[in-house]
Design a protein around this motif. Sequence first.
Motif, mmCIF file in Angstrom:
data_model
loop_
_atom_site.group_PDB
_atom_site.id
_atom_site.type_symbol
_atom_site.label_atom_id
_atom_site.label_comp_id
_atom_site.label_asym_id
_atom_site.label_seq_id
_atom_site.Cartn_x
_atom_site.Cartn_y
_atom_site.Cartn_z
ATOM 1 N N THR A 74 34.166 21.791 46.678
ATOM 2 C CA THR A 74 34.196 23.080 47.369
ATOM 3 C C THR A 74 35.237 24.000 46.741
ATOM 4 O O THR A 74 36.360 23.582 46.485
ATOM 5 N N LYS A 75 34.842 25.240 46.491
ATOM 6 C CA LYS A 75 35.817 26.243 46.055
ATOM 7 C C LYS A 75 35.869 27.345 47.099
ATOM 8 O O LYS A 75 35.102 27.376 48.063
ATOM 9 N N TYR A 76 36.814 28.246 46.857
ATOM 10 C CA TYR A 76 37.072 29.320 47.804
ATOM 11 C C TYR A 76 36.711 30.656 47.145
ATOM 12 O O TYR A 76 36.871 30.810 45.935
ATOM 13 N N ALA A 77 36.244 31.600 47.930
ATOM 14 C CA ALA A 77 35.949 32.936 47.394
ATOM 15 C C ALA A 77 36.610 33.974 48.285
ATOM 16 O O ALA A 77 36.569 33.865 49.512
ATOM 17 N N LEU A 78 37.217 34.966 47.654
ATOM 18 C CA LEU A 78 37.882 36.031 48.400
ATOM 19 C C LEU A 78 37.142 37.339 48.129
ATOM 20 O O LEU A 78 36.724 37.598 47.006
ATOM 21 N N GLY A 79 36.997 38.155 49.168
ATOM 22 C CA GLY A 79 36.174 39.361 49.053
ATOM 23 C C GLY A 79 36.912 40.600 48.622
ATOM 24 O O GLY A 79 36.312 41.657 48.451
ATOM 25 N N SER A 80 38.232 40.501 48.463
ATOM 26 C CA SER A 80 39.009 41.677 48.058
ATOM 27 C C SER A 80 40.338 41.193 47.476
ATOM 28 O O SER A 80 40.455 40.030 47.084
ATOM 29 N N VAL A 81 41.305 42.064 47.383
ATOM 30 C CA VAL A 81 42.709 41.760 47.072
ATOM 31 C C VAL A 81 42.971 41.333 45.624
ATOM 32 O O VAL A 81 43.811 41.914 44.941
ATOM 33 N N LEU A 82 42.259 40.283 45.153
ATOM 34 C CA LEU A 82 42.591 39.697 43.851
ATOM 35 C C LEU A 82 42.103 40.560 42.687
ATOM 36 O O LEU A 82 41.156 41.335 42.808
ATOM 37 N N ASN A 83 42.774 40.375 41.536
ATOM 38 C CA ASN A 83 42.433 41.159 40.347
ATOM 39 C C ASN A 83 40.964 41.025 39.962
ATOM 40 O O ASN A 83 40.319 42.015 39.616
ATOM 41 N N HIS A 84 40.445 39.791 40.003
ATOM 42 C CA HIS A 84 39.063 39.626 39.526
ATOM 43 C C HIS A 84 38.059 40.286 40.460
ATOM 44 O O HIS A 84 36.986 40.708 40.033
ATOM 45 N N VAL A 85 38.435 40.387 41.734
ATOM 46 C CA VAL A 85 37.529 41.052 42.686
ATOM 47 C C VAL A 85 37.510 42.562 42.408
ATOM 48 O O VAL A 85 36.449 43.196 42.353
ATOM 49 N N LEU A 86 38.692 43.128 42.204
ATOM 50 C CA LEU A 86 38.787 44.552 41.880
ATOM 51 C C LEU A 86 38.025 44.850 40.584
ATOM 52 O O LEU A 86 37.327 45.856 40.472
ATOM 53 N N LEU A 87 38.203 43.935 39.640
ATOM 54 C CA LEU A 87 37.515 44.050 38.351
ATOM 55 C C LEU A 87 36.002 44.198 38.550
ATOM 56 O O LEU A 87 35.369 45.117 38.013
ATOM 57 N N HIS A 88 35.429 43.288 39.329
ATOM 58 C CA HIS A 88 33.975 43.310 39.536
ATOM 59 C C HIS A 88 33.520 44.622 40.174
ATOM 60 O O HIS A 88 32.419 45.100 39.936
ATOM 61 N N GLN A 89 34.386 45.184 41.020
ATOM 62 C CA GLN A 89 33.993 46.414 41.718
ATOM 63 C C GLN A 89 34.024 47.646 40.812
ATOM 64 O O GLN A 89 33.532 48.716 41.196
ATOM 65 N N THR A 90 34.588 47.515 39.623
ATOM 66 C CA THR A 90 34.672 48.717 38.769
ATOM 67 C C THR A 90 33.313 49.196 38.273
ATOM 68 O O THR A 90 33.235 50.271 37.680
#
Lengths: 455, 455
Positions: free
Chosen positions: A224-240
């Motif tokens: 099992t891994k964890y996923a975060l919907g905001s906050v982290l650099n990689h999440v911001l990256l994807h939203q660009t």
Amino acid sequence: MSDTIKYLLPESEIPKDWYNLIADLPEPPPAVLHPGTHEPVGPDDLAPLFPMSLIMQEVSGERYLEIPEPVRDIYKQWRPSPMFRARRLEKALDTPAKIYYKYEGVSPAGSHKPNTAVPQAFYNAEAGIKKITTETGAGQWGSSMAFAGAFFDIEVQVYMVKVSYQQKPYRRALMESFGANCYASPSDRTQTGRAILEQDPDSPGSLGIAISEAVEVAAQNDDTKYALGSVLNHVLLHQTVIGQEAIKQMEMADDYPDIVIGCAGGGSNFAGIAFPFLGAQLRGGQSVRAIAVEPAACPSMTRGQYAYDFGDTGNLTPLTKMHTLGSSFVPPGFHAGGLRYHGMSPLVSHAKELGLLEAVAYHQTPCFEASVTFARSEGIIPAPETSHAVKGAIEEAMRCKREGKAETILFNLSGHGHFDMAAYTEYFSGKLEDKNYDEQKLSDALSRLPQVAAS
Amino acid sequence: MSDTIKYLLPESEIPKDWYNLIADLPEPPPAVLHPGTHEPVGPDDLAPLFPMSLIMQEVSGERYLEIPEPVRDIYKQWRPSPMFRARRLEKALDTPAKIYYKYEGVSPAGSHKPNTAVPQAFYNAEAGIKKITTETGAGQWGSSMAFAGAFFDIEVQVYMVKVSYQQKPYRRALMESFGANCYASPSDRTQTGRAILEQDPDSPGSLGIAISEAVEVAAQNDDTKYALGSVLNHVLLHQTVIGQEAIKQMEMADDYPDIVIGCAGGGSNFAGIAFPFLGAQLRGGQSVRAIAVEPAACPSMTRGQYAYDFGDTGNLTPLTKMHTLGSSFVPPGFHAGGLRYHGMSPLVSHAKELGLLEAVAYHQTPCFEASVTFARSEGIIPAPETSHAVKGAIEEAMRCKREGKAETILFNLSGHGHFDMAAYTEYFSGKLEDKNYDEQKLSDALSRLPQVAAS
């Protein structure tokens, strides 16, 4: 002149890379620290929670990171998203400002969240992961992760902040429709949850608590891994992808924003629209005022401290330097559940410290009022989170009117409110209250910030 | 091969005309009769309810009717709507069939209904009308009319079938967001409503009753007209933008449907997608099997009679020849509220009598099951009404699998289920029942059909 002006890019214009603001910043963001040693963490420290490909994105300094073809393939279902000129809203406000909005509610989950849920599911599937745990506030993120999980045969387990779980039962049904399981947080399924319930059986929950629960489950299970919907650099990256498309759409409009606006909870939709414009500015392009709009009842950037803090209430995460109200701060249960986070993305916080962006805060009633004005003009009903961006845009448009300035405003209409109509019902009934946080509790939470020498 | 295949037309390909099937039929539909004299009605008879421009469309025999520029301008907000190839669904079903769906849920109200709400509001505004009354079942139509009214400064008053009003409180909030007023029907605001409440205070309501209430109010007020969301020729006409676009999108796909499927309550979304294909067939083009899917609990085409009947329960409307269960028939309160109509569009009924289309009926549980299969494959959650079309498409795809045939299926994904998640919650809880109508009540209702010599 036509009143409906839609700027649509062809499918070939879906960005091929994500854009990383770090590459263009004058100085890198502060290091992420191990909660025990206060030493900078390395990729291996994060490996129990995330697949290595996402960790490498998290720490990358490259300007552009390639979007994998299977991710772009799924993006095609709703991307490129449309940008509209809000002519009817401009008329209703009688403003000389030009207002544009980028509409991310066209995704199947109804918000910008699938932009990162899909790559997160992809990289986890690529690493052989079969199960993902995550938290959700209003449910926008949880249903997006559920949607993405369905495409990659990943079982998704969602810890949903209890007050939202109760307010928005239909978000849960949406997650279940996509095959995910959803639990009210704090739950009795984790140590963190049980400890909080013991202290306060009526806890409304918070994103910080839900993150602790999801992290705990992922850390204790190898598959099992964890996923975060905001906050982290990689999440911001994807939203660009949002802002990159918007730059091309502003070119189609033969215009360029003076102001770029997004609502901000963890910071990802704001960063998604603003960072590509800020990057262009840092590389010598035109300047923009980037405005992050946060809820007055959970105002991390306008009332918090810029300090090292935990990302979760259970203090299981590494320490990051960010604008924070303290990880033990529990905001009141207002309707924009997706904005009820004690901290702010470290990268957004860093950019704010560098003077690249402004933050403002509004209470929920004027935000709903702005949303209804918007809905009656433009025909789209915004999510309560998104209503903060709408309010910010209307405020700037009214300032333009007072000052007689024809500025160009672009905002991110990050999601629709179809699953949030209970909030609108409350607003129309006149029962909606502007909830304030408790000043004493805020200063208590701030006094409990971890003592970090580097900070 | 990519799994996400979206066919998007440029804005310039929004149809410039609506298509009128009547022009291509071998014989015209039967006359509409005055309820008192049983003589054919003329345009003037309809003038208390509709502006003359809509009445002229209602009786037109022209093949193409031009779409006014202000209507096309608003259509641009969501049109042309996308058509998708359902690759992931095909794989999940392991069928050799090719499945395409035209997605009308991209409109701000979430369904195909704004395609006709916008022109109806336009023509009323053009005629100086300030107020429109209408009925709604599940609320798709009411919220679309509310949306369109907001664009043309028309006050919209919606009579919503009581069982749906109770099941779907958030549809009401959406209507209010657009500025409309919404009342549970039967209400005490009209003579019809009061009479029905007197007989049965617990009446769940029906579309037939709600139509009577809205018609009564419009007929008694000079500044008020009435709008209907389905059934009538002009409504079907407006919906043909769906099929006209789909024909061009099938060209993009270098394919052509063997089967075209839509759910059918009043008949407009089915006609919207099917009539342009049937017209092409009648003009010598390729043949299609057009399949209308109706609910087994309100099966006008599969169990009703083809006879002259009233369009409403209060018997205020003219008499039209159609497939009907009798205007006094009140279907059980199942979730696809938009399909709870005792009759069927006279034009769809006539086309069925001419052998141009087939009808099938399914119960709601297998329809929800089909919807969940669809949502987990394609990422979009269908409205309960639309789930009937999904079920119809899956049934045909499974037949293709049994017969080893690679047929091409196109269906109309007429709306999303964002406001219908209570129904999904019930389905997931295992509490959803397949409600049947009462056979005795049906035969009573059929025995009370008006006696019309011409019939």
